[in-house]
Design an enzyme around this catalytic site. Structure first.
Site, PDB file in Angstrom:
ATOM      1  N   TYR A  36      -8.020  15.645  -8.715  1.00 43.48           N
ATOM      2  CA  TYR A  36      -7.026  14.947  -9.555  1.00 43.48           C
ATOM      3  C   TYR A  36      -6.042  15.966 -10.135  1.00 43.48           C
ATOM      4  CZ  TYR A  36      -5.481  11.280 -12.859  1.00 43.48           C
ATOM      5  OH  TYR A  36      -4.762  10.345 -13.565  1.00 43.48           O
ATOM      6  N   ASP A  92       0.887  -1.167   0.000  1.00 42.71           N
ATOM      7  CA  ASP A  92       0.000   0.000   0.000  1.00 42.71           C
ATOM      8  C   ASP A  92       0.920   1.210   0.000  1.00 42.71           C
ATOM      9  OD1 ASP A  92      -1.590   2.152   0.581  1.00 42.71           O
ATOM     10  OD2 ASP A  92      -2.626   1.218   2.277  1.00 42.71           O
ATOM     11  N   ASN A 100       3.650   4.348  -9.977  1.00 44.80           N
ATOM     12  CA  ASN A 100       2.508   4.388 -10.905  1.00 44.80           C
ATOM     13  C   ASN A 100       1.158   4.347 -10.203  1.00 44.80           C
ATOM     14  OD1 ASN A 100       1.007   3.593 -13.571  1.00 44.80           O
ATOM     15  ND2 ASN A 100       0.617   1.921 -12.145  1.00 44.80           N
TER      16      ASN A 100
HETATM   17  N1  LIG Z   1      -5.694   5.403 -17.569  1.00 45.41           N
HETATM   18  C1  LIG Z   1      -5.563   6.678 -17.834  1.00 45.41           C
HETATM   19  O1  LIG Z   1      -6.237   7.226 -18.704  1.00 45.41           O
HETATM   20  C2  LIG Z   1      -4.557   7.515 -17.093  1.00 45.41           C
HETATM   21  C3  LIG Z   1      -4.263   8.786 -17.601  1.00 45.41           C
HETATM   22  C4  LIG Z   1      -3.341   9.577 -16.947  1.00 45.41           C
HETATM   23  C5  LIG Z   1      -2.712   9.098 -15.803  1.00 45.41           C
HETATM   24  N2  LIG Z   1      -3.024   7.862 -15.318  1.00 45.41           N
HETATM   25  C6  LIG Z   1      -2.342   7.420 -14.107  1.00 45.41           C
HETATM   26  O2  LIG Z   1      -1.730   6.166 -14.330  1.00 45.41           O
HETATM   27  C7  LIG Z   1      -1.688   5.430 -13.106  1.00 45.41           C
HETATM   28  C8  LIG Z   1      -2.278   4.053 -13.320  1.00 45.41           C
HETATM   29  O3  LIG Z   1      -3.619   4.195 -13.747  1.00 45.41           O
HETATM   30  P1  LIG Z   1      -4.437   3.010 -14.423  1.00 45.41           P
HETATM   31  O4  LIG Z   1      -5.233   3.636 -15.489  1.00 45.41           O
HETATM   32  O5  LIG Z   1      -3.547   1.889 -14.765  1.00 45.41           O
HETATM   33  O6  LIG Z   1      -5.413   2.623 -13.196  1.00 45.41           O
HETATM   34  P2  LIG Z   1      -5.945   1.209 -12.676  1.00 45.41           P
HETATM   35  O7  LIG Z   1      -7.083   1.531 -11.783  1.00 45.41           O
HETATM   36  O8  LIG Z   1      -6.130   0.264 -13.799  1.00 45.41           O
HETATM   37  O9  LIG Z   1      -4.706   0.668 -11.829  1.00 45.41           O
HETATM   38  C9  LIG Z   1      -4.285   1.286 -10.654  1.00 45.41           C
HETATM   39  C10 LIG Z   1      -3.604   0.239  -9.805  1.00 45.41           C
HETATM   40  O10 LIG Z   1      -3.151   0.903  -8.594  1.00 45.41           O
HETATM   41  C11 LIG Z   1      -3.461   0.047  -7.505  1.00 45.41           C
HETATM   42  N3  LIG Z   1      -3.576   0.852  -6.285  1.00 45.41           N
HETATM   43  C12 LIG Z   1      -4.587   1.682  -5.918  1.00 45.41           C
HETATM   44  N4  LIG Z   1      -4.347   2.189  -4.699  1.00 45.41           N
HETATM   45  C13 LIG Z   1      -3.150   1.680  -4.298  1.00 45.41           C
HETATM   46  C14 LIG Z   1      -2.360   1.831  -3.131  1.00 45.41           C
HETATM   47  N5  LIG Z   1      -2.757   2.601  -2.109  1.00 45.41           N
HETATM   48  N6  LIG Z   1      -1.172   1.180  -3.062  1.00 45.41           N
HETATM   49  C15 LIG Z   1      -0.774   0.380  -4.076  1.00 45.41           C
HETATM   50  N7  LIG Z   1      -1.482   0.177  -5.205  1.00 45.41           N
HETATM   51  C16 LIG Z   1      -2.660   0.821  -5.297  1.00 45.41           C
HETATM   52  C17 LIG Z   1      -4.774  -0.644  -7.881  1.00 45.41           C
HETATM   53  O11 LIG Z   1      -4.970  -1.834  -7.126  1.00 45.41           O
HETATM   54  C18 LIG Z   1      -4.548  -0.898  -9.361  1.00 45.41           C
HETATM   55  O12 LIG Z   1      -3.931  -2.148  -9.588  1.00 45.41           O
HETATM   56  C19 LIG Z   1      -2.415   6.281 -12.067  1.00 45.41           C
HETATM   57  O13 LIG Z   1      -1.447   7.020 -11.317  1.00 45.41           O
HETATM   58  C20 LIG Z   1      -3.258   7.212 -12.917  1.00 45.41           C
HETATM   59  O14 LIG Z   1      -3.577   8.411 -12.269  1.00 45.41           O
HETATM   60  C21 LIG Z   1      -3.929   7.045 -15.933  1.00 45.41           C
END
Ligand SMILES: NC(=O)c1ccc[n+]([C@@H]2O[C@H](COP(=O)([O-])OP(=O)(O)OC[C@H]3O[C@@H](n4cnc5c(N)ncnc54)[C@H](O)[C@@H]3O)[C@@H](O)[C@H]2O)c1
Length: 265
Positions: A164, A73, A100
């Protein structure tokens, strides 16, 4: 909808730049983190797949050559210390840290509850801070690369994303401060941020589930991506692998936009 999401053609074969490097990727059970872990492993790194979702981390690590799973976490200082101690005991080094893990909370200044904001900041900002702070003592031994996952939303505001926007803008400047500190101290650690546009991962599905009119919200996402479709997780994994590699040796404290033209608009 799937057409819009999956228009990108397959990527060309990728290089093999990370042989034997030790990497830790947070939030690696799903979405971008899973694609990044797969790409780093595909380029030869030994990857620790870390996530709060223990089963998800185990399942993904089992699909990657040489990878190991770790329950982490990112908001817990104690868990970060144990995670780094475990990597130090196993390898004596950490070359690549990808912060990430993150969440997206929807809401404007009039609708976002302060507790939801605190939760967002705890994961998206404090989680990145703790990751960098905990990993530095080990990474200093050999030098390396830290990649912090920000967002186009860290560079460009949206009226419905006040929390955000605040979180990812904080990651953007925090990354530069860490990069400058590491350069000043001559640690050989580069720190950069990556700023994706909308990429089709479960986070997008969670956002669409939070809004009353998902079709309209998806149309809104597309209208701000001049390329005409959402990104694929591999698009982001490619730039993270580049930043993790020695090819990016002159990149320090930079914010890499990879967003289908969103921030160029
Ligand atoms: N998907 C998009 O369009 C997008 C765009 C810009 C930025 N992002 C960023 O990319 C990153 C990943 O996003 P994603 O789209 O893969 O999301 P996702 O929801 O698919 O994956 C996020 C992962 O983080 C894990 N997580 C959540 N809280 C946590 C914690 N406290 N400790 C450890 N793990 C934790 C979740 O279990 C999940 O596996 C994020 O930081 C998000 O803000 C995503």
């Amino acid at each position: 909808m799937m057409d819009i999401l999956h228009k990108a053609p397959p990527l060309p074969p990728f290089p093999h730049r990370l042989e034997g490097r030790i990497a830790l990727v947070t939030g690696a059970a799903s979405g971008l983190g899973a694609a990044i872990a797969a790409r780093l492993a595909g380029e030869g790194a030994i990857v620790w797949v870390a996530d709060i979702d223990e089963q998800g981390a185990l399942a993904h690590a089992a699909t990657l050559a040489g990878a190991q799973a770790m329950t982490l976490d990112v908001t817990s200082k104690e868990q970060w210390h144990s995670a780094i101690a475990r990597i130090e005991a196993a390898h004596g080094r950490l070359d690549i840290l990808v912060n990430n893990a993150g969440i997206t909370t929807m809401g404007s200044i009039e609708t976002l509850d302060v507790e939801a904001l605190r939760h967002e900041l705890e994961i998206d900002v404090i989680g990145v801070f703790l990751g960098c702070q905990s990993a530095l003592p080990l990474m200093k031994k050999t030098g390396g690369s830290i990649v912090n996952m920000a967002s186009a939303a860290g560079l460009k505001a949206d009226p419905g994303l006040v929390g955000y926007n605040a979180a990812k803008a904080a990651v953007t400047l925090m990354t530069k401060s860490i990069a400058l500190h590491c350069a000043k101290e001559k640690y050989g650690i580069r720190c950069n941020s990556v700023h994706p546009g909308a990429i089709h991962t479960p986070i997008i599905d969670k956002v669409l589930a939070q809004v009353p009119n998902p079709e309209e919200t998806l149309a809104g996402f597309l209208s701000v991506h001049p390329i005409g479709h959402l990104g694929h997780p591999d698009d982001i994994a490619s730039i993270v692998a580049f930043l993790a590699s020695d090819e990016a040796r002159f990149a320090i404290g930079a914010a890499f936009s990879i967003d289908g033209g969103m921030t160029a608009l």
